[in-house]
Scaffold this motif. Sequence first.
Motif, PDB file in Angstrom:
ATOM      1  N   ARG A 164       0.828  -1.203   0.000  1.00 16.88           N
ATOM      2  CA  ARG A 164       0.000   0.000   0.000  1.00 16.88           C
ATOM      3  C   ARG A 164       0.869   1.262   0.000  1.00 16.88           C
ATOM      4  NH1 ARG A 164      -5.056  -1.664   0.820  1.00 16.88           N
ATOM      5  NH2 ARG A 164      -5.361  -3.682   1.786  1.00 16.88           N
ATOM      6  N   ASN A 165       2.103   1.110   0.393  1.00 19.70           N
ATOM      7  CA  ASN A 165       3.024   2.231   0.418  1.00 19.70           C
ATOM      8  C   ASN A 165       3.676   2.362  -0.949  1.00 19.70           C
ATOM      9  OD1 ASN A 165       5.233   3.970   0.850  1.00 19.70           O
ATOM     10  ND2 ASN A 165       5.268   3.405   3.025  1.00 19.70           N
ATOM     11  N   ILE A 166       3.743   3.578  -1.487  1.00 22.75           N
ATOM     12  CA  ILE A 166       4.314   3.768  -2.822  1.00 22.75           C
ATOM     13  C   ILE A 166       5.769   3.328  -2.880  1.00 22.75           C
ATOM     14  CG2 ILE A 166       5.073   6.142  -2.445  1.00 22.75           C
ATOM     15  CD1 ILE A 166       4.133   6.709  -5.334  1.00 22.75           C
ATOM     16  N   PHE A 169       6.501   0.054  -4.582  1.00 19.10           N
ATOM     17  CA  PHE A 169       6.487  -0.113  -6.036  1.00 19.10           C
ATOM     18  C   PHE A 169       7.887  -0.505  -6.482  1.00 19.10           C
ATOM     19  CE2 PHE A 169       6.557   1.647 -10.437  1.00 19.10           C
ATOM     20  CZ  PHE A 169       5.541   0.864 -10.955  1.00 19.10           C
ATOM     21  N   ASN A 178       2.882   9.462 -10.940  1.00 25.59           N
ATOM     22  CA  ASN A 178       1.504   9.310 -10.453  1.00 25.59           C
ATOM     23  C   ASN A 178       1.163   7.849 -10.154  1.00 25.59           C
ATOM     24  OD1 ASN A 178       1.110  12.088 -10.766  1.00 25.59           O
ATOM     25  ND2 ASN A 178       0.412  11.848 -12.887  1.00 25.59           N
ATOM     26  N   VAL A 179       2.077   7.169  -9.503  1.00 26.71           N
ATOM     27  CA  VAL A 179       1.893   5.750  -9.190  1.00 26.71           C
ATOM     28  C   VAL A 179       0.967   5.592  -7.995  1.00 26.71           C
ATOM     29  CG1 VAL A 179       3.073   3.637  -8.473  1.00 26.71           C
ATOM     30  CG2 VAL A 179       4.173   5.187 -10.103  1.00 26.71           C
ATOM     31  N   ARG A 180       0.014   4.673  -8.114  1.00 24.14           N
ATOM     32  CA  ARG A 180      -0.855   4.366  -6.970  1.00 24.14           C
ATOM     33  C   ARG A 180      -1.356   2.931  -7.074  1.00 24.14           C
ATOM     34  NH1 ARG A 180      -4.370   7.442 -10.299  1.00 24.14           N
ATOM     35  NH2 ARG A 180      -6.327   6.358 -10.794  1.00 24.14           N
ATOM     36  N   LEU A 181      -1.563   2.320  -5.927  1.00 15.76           N
ATOM     37  CA  LEU A 181      -2.062   0.949  -5.875  1.00 15.76           C
ATOM     38  C   LEU A 181      -3.556   0.940  -6.174  1.00 15.76           C
ATOM     39  CD1 LEU A 181      -1.267  -2.029  -5.036  1.00 15.76           C
ATOM     40  CD2 LEU A 181      -2.206  -1.450  -2.798  1.00 15.76           C
ATOM     41  N   ILE A 182      -3.992   0.072  -7.103  1.00 18.38           N
ATOM     42  CA  ILE A 182      -5.422   0.012  -7.432  1.00 18.38           C
ATOM     43  C   ILE A 182      -6.026  -1.364  -7.201  1.00 18.38           C
ATOM     44  CG2 ILE A 182      -5.323   1.907  -9.086  1.00 18.38           C
ATOM     45  CD1 ILE A 182      -5.236  -0.156 -11.335  1.00 18.38           C
ATOM     46  N   TRP A 191      -0.821  -1.867  -9.983  1.00 17.59           N
ATOM     47  CA  TRP A 191      -0.559  -0.442  -9.796  1.00 17.59           C
ATOM     48  C   TRP A 191      -0.991   0.351 -11.024  1.00 17.59           C
ATOM     49  CZ3 TRP A 191       2.052   1.203  -5.273  1.00 17.59           C
ATOM     50  CH2 TRP A 191       2.593   0.168  -4.490  1.00 17.59           C
ATOM     51  N   TYR A 192      -1.571   1.520 -10.781  1.00 15.06           N
ATOM     52  CA  TYR A 192      -1.793   2.484 -11.856  1.00 15.06           C
ATOM     53  C   TYR A 192      -0.551   3.363 -11.938  1.00 15.06           C
ATOM     54  CZ  TYR A 192      -3.322   6.706 -14.259  1.00 15.06           C
ATOM     55  OH  TYR A 192      -3.405   7.762 -15.118  1.00 15.06           O
ATOM     56  N   ALA A 193      -0.132   3.682 -13.164  1.00 16.71           N
ATOM     57  CA  ALA A 193       1.024   4.556 -13.343  1.00 16.71           C
ATOM     58  C   ALA A 193       0.923   5.242 -14.696  1.00 16.71           C
ATOM     59  CB  ALA A 193       2.325   3.755 -13.249  1.00 16.71           C
TER      60      ALA A 193
END
Length: 413
Positions: A164-166, A169, A178-182, A191-193
């Motif tokens: 959950r922590n960037i 990644f 703009n990386v985020r866990l989806i 991950w979205y990136a």
Amino acid sequence: MKTTIFPPANTIADKKHISAGIGNILSLILAVNYLLAFVLLLSTSVHHGHGGGMGAGPGNAINLYMPSFLILFLLLILFHLISLFQVRLPVRLIVVIGFGQVISGTLALGLLLFSRQSLSLLQTVYPGTTLLIISLALSILSGMVMIIKQVRHGHFFEIKSDSRNISAFPLPMNRYKNVRLIGEGGVGAVWYAERIGDGVPVVVKVPRRDDEKTGMSFMQEINIWKDLEHTHIARVFSANILPVPYIEIEYLPGSVAELNTPVQLEQALGIIRGLVSALMYAHARGVIHCDIKPTNILLTAEGIPKLTDWGLARSGSSRWSVEGFSPTYASPEQRKSHPECKFSTDIWQTGMVFAELLTGKADIPSGKEPVFLTEKGSLILSILQKCMAIDPTERYPSVQALSDDLSHIIIRE
């Protein structure tokens, strides 16, 4: 599509199984050899202790070297027995076992080769001293192979469990923004990136575990998915296994799982037609998806369906794994004591998704639902019943046959 060129997944799997089998046999032989030496040394120690005095000569050697040999042989027995299960072990434990074998084997071999008293003691107790020296050398070598294998494949640099922590990644941040866990599953994290080079939004899938079994499954998914290029299959942009396994896929904003079911018949037919088209393409290439469910059918902004997540797929003679099994959409043959996944399995799961789209329930329809009480509805019900026949031989013989029946219904609209 840019990707690493891999040999066929089933070939890799077969070689891995053969290699693992040989390694296990060797570990078992070495463990038995050390156990025999341990028992003989222990019985000699007990016998000598009962014999009374500890004079010069052999008695001093027994006092000095016996405890060291007993401890080292016991450790080697444990390390080799544990290594029999290394396919299921976390990477860091495999590395610890490897170092344990190297250190224990080196110490025991050093005692034998550089101390005449210890060598004389062992020759007196254990008749196969030369075999024991060879065994120790093999233990050191196999331990080094275990360590090198994990480090070389990049597995030792473990993916953080706190995904959950960037910072978890695993790919270079100079490639994405703009990386985020989806999403997270039992095996992978999604991950979205956005690619820094061209700004294209993508999805990056990485395994959450770093054991060998997960690595093999991920490699098989890459081998299958990278060659599937179809309008209704999520596109793979790039994939690799070194230094960190990942698959970069086109970003799609929605999924069938997010729809408020039941949906209109026209929308349901559109989704199923796209799904069937993707399966016709995959089946023609010998690929079976094995895990069709709403979360694995993504939707474009225009509502076009695209099949994703080929982690449980099988191709040709490759073995099918039940890791990540989806019981709600599983066919009867997947639930057996010896699970199977066949072309007819995809047909069952397609029928289950179709039924859920029309009724709001992932279940075999009773036929009393309002959507089936019209002439057109009765035709759809017959299609669903044929898709979800308990006996696989009573289902549609192919997705092409299913597609033909669906086209008749669409023509009648």
